[in-house]
Design an enzyme around this catalytic site. Structure first.
Site, PDB file in Angstrom:
ATOM      1  N   HIS A 198      41.909  39.232  43.921  1.00 14.35           N
ATOM      2  CA  HIS A 198      42.893  39.822  44.839  1.00 14.35           C
ATOM      3  C   HIS A 198      43.926  40.567  44.004  1.00 14.35           C
ATOM      4  O   HIS A 198      44.615  39.970  43.169  1.00 14.35           O
ATOM      5  CB  HIS A 198      43.567  38.719  45.658  1.00 14.35           C
ATOM      6  CG  HIS A 198      44.634  39.216  46.593  1.00 14.35           C
ATOM      7  ND1 HIS A 198      45.922  39.441  46.190  1.00 14.35           N
ATOM      8  CD2 HIS A 198      44.589  39.547  47.902  1.00 14.35           C
ATOM      9  CE1 HIS A 198      46.637  39.870  47.212  1.00 14.35           C
ATOM     10  NE2 HIS A 198      45.845  39.952  48.260  1.00 14.35           N
ATOM     11  N   GLU A 199      44.016  41.876  44.192  1.00  7.63           N
ATOM     12  CA  GLU A 199      44.952  42.693  43.420  1.00  7.63           C
ATOM     13  C   GLU A 199      45.884  43.455  44.361  1.00  7.63           C
ATOM     14  O   GLU A 199      45.447  43.948  45.405  1.00  7.63           O
ATOM     15  CB  GLU A 199      44.193  43.684  42.530  1.00  7.63           C
ATOM     16  CG  GLU A 199      43.237  43.030  41.554  1.00  7.63           C
ATOM     17  CD  GLU A 199      43.266  43.669  40.175  1.00  7.63           C
ATOM     18  OE1 GLU A 199      44.141  44.529  39.935  1.00  7.63           O
ATOM     19  OE2 GLU A 199      42.427  43.285  39.346  1.00  7.63           O
ATOM     20  N   THR A 200      47.142  43.547  43.973  1.00  8.63           N
ATOM     21  CA  THR A 200      48.114  44.296  44.768  1.00  8.63           C
ATOM     22  C   THR A 200      48.551  45.551  44.030  1.00  8.63           C
ATOM     23  O   THR A 200      48.495  45.635  42.799  1.00  8.63           O
ATOM     24  CB  THR A 200      49.352  43.434  45.092  1.00  8.63           C
ATOM     25  OG1 THR A 200      49.833  42.821  43.884  1.00  8.63           O
ATOM     26  CG2 THR A 200      49.013  42.362  46.097  1.00  8.63           C
TER      27      THR A 200
END
Length: 531
Positions: free
Chosen positions: A300-302
């Protein structure tokens, strides 16, 4: 009045810099979004209260501030805090366990969160503090009766202190070190994973918002969240499908319900001819190693690298929402998730001596339109790209799966590393004659590991080999080691020991290539070894 405020701010700045509280984050190196782009990313209504959001603090939460926040949670009934290692520069590596009574429950599923592997990707670390405060509150006591949560809040504290991607000692990308375990940081992650055997893992990062995208396309990235499950050879099909069918959709629904946008993880370089690639398919990143541990493993990358504190609340919100969705999904799945993991363990162990093992694979080339945000207008702009899909693997090298591997008595370093991973390695107490395959090294040359963007910067590079296998019957003397594939972590074993894989222990020089006339150090065992 404004001059007075500036003078006070400068004084505070000098004090913080002198005390080391700021680490080495440099606001002057930030590349802020232009106003039309920034307007696309409104802050969430709910404020967050980690030190990074204090108006006087230019830097993100320091290591000392994080440790103080964790210590403040210790009195809560569901919280257990311990130190599971030290970084290269002797900073503590804390682990927080949230569970009923602060004790891990073997009959309940476990969610493991790993944050801040890359020191210049700060939002995950801030989000972890928000999540720990929330989940350790009385309102979550009932949920923690149904699930364990294992959290590594800051996996690379030296990198965070220096505000750099890699570790301080060795300058190693620890997210490419989860098979080789060269860094104390990756070894700590491996010990925790072997100890708790999580059924679901969440690997929390940030991706580049502008920079290479602006250079190449004159546009900024659009999506709040990029997602990907484990994608590497030899994954258990059931675990992979659970990630794709249940857990990724759960995150997407939660993210979209908050008005946030999501897409598949992807990256590129500034080169005009570079492909846009999904996350790598090599067995070295925590996402892929988590999958080979038979856990549903989610990246999960923002959208935050390179823009300093811009949109920080929105970035933290994105991580909080995703982790919350996973926690609820894990609790909901409950016994079914535990049974799925047991089934995967049995299935992987049961494949020994059967079928084919993937030695090397690559992403599948495709054409795709990628939506970005125009740097001038702030409007969506579609650009055609050469896409590399990790959802469809192209197997470039495979061979019959052995029953296991024999290692010479000299290969203690490889044995120790495998055992750190949780792999069972048995000493060969008595000599025996058995069918094996030996590696015939046809070519040996220096090279670099590759991922979706190209060469990985790795000190010393790797040994690239091409091999044939030669079947024969061999007398194995007592004193060596046997690594059976009839065990749940067999996927880690083949990744480590097939020498012509770029992530292998031979490639990394942990096992040396025999010189002409020298005895073999590594053999494929082609029939059950027995006792």
């Amino acid at each position: 009045m404004r001059a007075v405020r500036c003078a006070r701010f400068a004084a505070v700045a000098l004090l913080l810099a002198a005390s080391g509280a700021w680490a080495q984050f440099d606001p002057a190196r930030v590349h802020p979004e232009p106003p039309p782009v920034h307007a696309r990313f409104a802050a969430p209504a709910m404020p967050f209260h980690t030190p990074a959001f204090d108006p006087w603090q230019i830097d993100f939460t320091s290591h000392a501030q994080m440790m103080a926040r964790l210590q403040a949670l210790v009195g809560r009934p569901s919280v257990h805090l311990e130190i599971v290692g030290e970084s290269g520069q002797s900073r503590a590596l804390p682990l927080v366990l949230l569970a009923r009574g602060g004790r891990w429950q073997a009959d309940k599923p476990t969610l493991m969160l790993v944050a801040h592997q890359h020191g210049n990707e700060p939002a995950p670390g801030e989000a972890i503090l928000v999540l720990l405060e929330r989940w350790s509150a009385p309102a979550y006591a009932d949920l923690l009766r149904r699930v364990n949560v294992v959290v590594l809040p800051r996996a690379n504290p030296d990198g965070a202190a220096l505000f750099k991607r890699a570790t301080a000692v060795g300058d190693i990308d620890m997210n490419r070190d989860h098979l080789l375990l060269r860094t104390p940081e990756a070894r700590a992650v491996a010990r925790v994973a072997a100890r708790y055997r999580p059924q679901v893992v969440l690997d929390m990062h940030e991706f580049t918002a502008g920079e290479r995208w602006v250079t190449r396309f004159g546009a900024w990235t659009k999506y709040d969240v990029l997602l990907q499950a484990a994608t590497t050879g030899n994954l258990d099909a059931g675990v992979y499908q659970a990630g794709m069918d249940d857990f990724l959709p759960a995150i997407r629904r939660a993210v979209q319900a908050e008005g946030l946008s999501d897409f598949w993880y992807h990256t590129t370089t500034a080169r005009p001819d570079a492909p846009v690639a999904m996350g790598g398919v090599q067995p070295d990143t925590w996402r892929n190693i988590g999958g080979l541990r038979n856990a549903v493993s989610i990246l999960h990358e923002t959208r935050g690298y390179g823009i300093g504190k811009q949109n920080l609340a929105r970035r933290v919100q994105s991580h909080v929402v995703a982790a919350q969705a996973l926690l609820e999904q894990v609790a909901q799945e409950g016994p079914a998730l535990l049974e799925q993991a047991r089934r995967a363990d049995r299935a992987v162990a049961g494949q020994a001596c059967k079928g084919q093992v993937v030695v090397a694979a690559q992403q599948t080339p495709e054409k795709r339109e990628l939506t970005l945000i125009d740097a001038q207008t702030g409007e969506d702009r579609a650009v055609p790209v050469d896409w590399r899909s990790a959802l469809k693997l192209q197997v470039t090298r495979q061979r019959p799966r052995p029953c296991g591997y024999w290692l010479a008595a000299s290969e203690g370093a490889a044995v120790r590393t495998l055992r750190l991973l949780g792999v069972q390695v048995k000493p060969l107490a008595s000599a025996r004659s058995i069918r094996v395959e030996r590696y015939d090294f046809k070519s040996i040359e220096a090279g670099q590991r590759q991922d979706g963007r190209g060469a990985i910067q790795d000190q010393g590079g790797i040994v690239k080999t091409q091999v044939d296998v030669q079947p024969l019957r061999r007398h194995l003397p007592a004193g060596g080691w046997y690594v059976s594939l009839a065990q749940p972590l067999a996927g880690l074993v083949t990744a480590a020991l097939e020498p012509d894989s770029q992530s292998s222990y031979v490639a990394a020089r942990l096992i040396a290539v025999p010189r002409p006339g020298e005895p073999d150090r590594l053999l494929r065992v082609m029939e059950p070894m027995g006792r």
